[in-house]
Design a protein around this motif. Structure first.
Motif, PDB file in Angstrom:
ATOM      1  N   GLY A 192      -7.325  -5.910   1.106  1.00  0.00           N
ATOM      2  CA  GLY A 192      -6.190  -6.322   1.938  1.00  0.00           C
ATOM      3  C   GLY A 192      -6.550  -6.849   3.391  1.00  0.00           C
ATOM      4  O   GLY A 192      -5.995  -8.079   3.784  1.00  0.00           O
TER       5      GLY A 192
ATOM      6  N   GLY B 245       2.103   2.190  -3.230  1.00  0.00           N
ATOM      7  CA  GLY B 245       1.060   2.815  -4.180  1.00  0.00           C
ATOM      8  C   GLY B 245      -0.013   1.689  -4.747  1.00  0.00           C
ATOM      9  O   GLY B 245      -0.895   2.055  -5.676  1.00  0.00           O
ATOM     10  N   LEU B 246       0.188   0.483  -4.138  1.00  0.00           N
ATOM     11  CA  LEU B 246      -0.843  -0.836  -4.729  1.00  0.00           C
ATOM     12  C   LEU B 246      -2.003  -0.571  -3.866  1.00  0.00           C
ATOM     13  O   LEU B 246      -1.953  -0.566  -2.786  1.00  0.00           O
ATOM     14  CB  LEU B 246      -0.121  -1.763  -4.666  1.00  0.00           C
ATOM     15  CG  LEU B 246      -0.970  -3.291  -5.297  1.00  0.00           C
ATOM     16  CD1 LEU B 246      -1.098  -3.106  -6.757  1.00  0.00           C
ATOM     17  CD2 LEU B 246      -0.510  -4.609  -4.810  1.00  0.00           C
ATOM     18  N   SER B 247      -3.076  -0.234  -4.444  1.00  0.00           N
ATOM     19  CA  SER B 247      -4.425   0.033  -3.836  1.00  0.00           C
ATOM     20  C   SER B 247      -4.811  -1.565  -3.518  1.00  0.00           C
ATOM     21  O   SER B 247      -4.979  -2.478  -4.356  1.00  0.00           O
ATOM     22  CB  SER B 247      -5.336   0.424  -4.878  1.00  0.00           C
ATOM     23  OG  SER B 247      -6.668   0.494  -3.955  1.00  0.00           O
ATOM     24  N   THR B 248      -4.903  -1.875  -2.155  1.00  0.00           N
ATOM     25  CA  THR B 248      -5.691  -3.252  -1.924  1.00  0.00           C
ATOM     26  C   THR B 248      -6.736  -3.146  -0.837  1.00  0.00           C
ATOM     27  O   THR B 248      -6.570  -3.375   0.314  1.00  0.00           O
ATOM     28  CB  THR B 248      -4.311  -4.043  -1.069  1.00  0.00           C
ATOM     29  OG1 THR B 248      -3.800  -3.256   0.057  1.00  0.00           O
ATOM     30  CG2 THR B 248      -3.377  -4.397  -1.815  1.00  0.00           C
ATOM     31  N   PRO B 249      -8.017  -2.738  -1.623  1.00  0.00           N
ATOM     32  CA  PRO B 249      -9.026  -2.425  -0.527  1.00  0.00           C
ATOM     33  C   PRO B 249      -9.400  -3.793   0.217  1.00  0.00           C
ATOM     34  O   PRO B 249     -10.204  -3.615   1.317  1.00  0.00           O
ATOM     35  CB  PRO B 249     -10.345  -2.043  -1.551  1.00  0.00           C
ATOM     36  CG  PRO B 249      -9.487  -2.137  -2.827  1.00  0.00           C
ATOM     37  CD  PRO B 249      -8.079  -2.177  -2.758  1.00  0.00           C
TER      38      PRO B 249
ATOM     39  N   THR C 136       0.895  -1.087   0.022  1.00  0.00           N
ATOM     40  CA  THR C 136       0.114  -0.070  -0.200  1.00  0.00           C
ATOM     41  C   THR C 136       0.877   1.302   0.013  1.00  0.00           C
ATOM     42  O   THR C 136       0.560   2.064  -0.815  1.00  0.00           O
ATOM     43  CB  THR C 136      -0.858   0.020   1.171  1.00  0.00           C
ATOM     44  OG1 THR C 136      -1.723  -1.200   1.222  1.00  0.00           O
ATOM     45  CG2 THR C 136      -1.739   1.194   1.208  1.00  0.00           C
TER      46      THR C 136
END
Lengths: 137, 73
Positions: free
Chosen positions: A116, A110-114, A107
């Protein structure tokens, strides 16, 4: 003779413990399912009302009941069963923590992990169950 | 640590479940004790000794225990 005496039939106390655990767990799980259905159907979690946060937390209450059932089940267990559960919990906790660190670092990068937190939750639960089963063999 | 729990139990015609009830543990625990996968705590070992009417050293054999303290010379 020996094989007849080595059957895997549970003892009376095994059955009593299992019944007590189910009596603790079943109402909490049923309440959790009801809370999830109610929140998803009528919670308007994608709306604008600030009350949506309260609705979103509603299923946490029965989850506390599940935690209570697990803790009471652990206290009813004998020393060997507690050791097995401890080993399983240790692995599950470690896997969940590592998953949270991995997802947290991704995250930050910059990786979006909703999803997660749910991935980490699932990884912890599955590894807890698997490690407990392996320890019990 | 080796033990004679299975032999003592079967000599009395008890199932693992029956011994588990006497010890107030699960049948799985009795099985783990008999197969040597688990060494009991001191209170549980004393319960076994009381139930079988034998001293601890008649039930448990420390010969194979790699942590056993060697006898004094």
């Amino acid at each position: 003779m020996t094989s007849e005496l080595d059957t895997s039939v549970p003892s009376r106390r095994d059955r009593a413990r299992a019944v007590a655990y189910i009596r603790d767990l079943a109402p909490a799980m049923a309440a959790y399912v009801v809370a999830i259905v109610v929140v998803v159907a009528w919670g308007h979690l994608d709306g604008e009302s600030p009350w949506r946060f309260v609705w979103a937390l509603l299923p946490v209450l029965p989850v506390l009941g599940v935690v209570r059932a697990v803790v009471r089940g652990l206290r009813r267990s004998d020393e060997y069963a507690q050791l097995i559960q401890l080993r399983g919990l240790a692995v599950g906790f470690a896997v969940a923590m590592v998953a949270y660190v991995v997802l947290g670092m991704l995250t930050i990068a910059g990786l979006s992990t909703p999803a997660g937190p749910w991935i980490a939750f699932g990884a912890g639960m599955v590894s807890w169950a698997a490690a407990t089963a392996i320890a019990a063999r | 640590m080796k033990n004679r729990i299975r032999q003592l139990r079967t000599d009395r015609g008890w199932t693992q479940a029956a011994l588990a009830d006497l010890l107030d543990v699960s049948r799985q625990t009795v099985n783990a004790l008999e197969t040597g996968r688990y060494d009991p705590s001191l209170p549980l070992a004393f319960r076994l000794a009381r139930i079988f009417g034998r001293p601890l050293e008649a039930i448990f054999d420390p010969e194979d225990d790699q942590h056993a303290v060697p006898p004094a010379r």
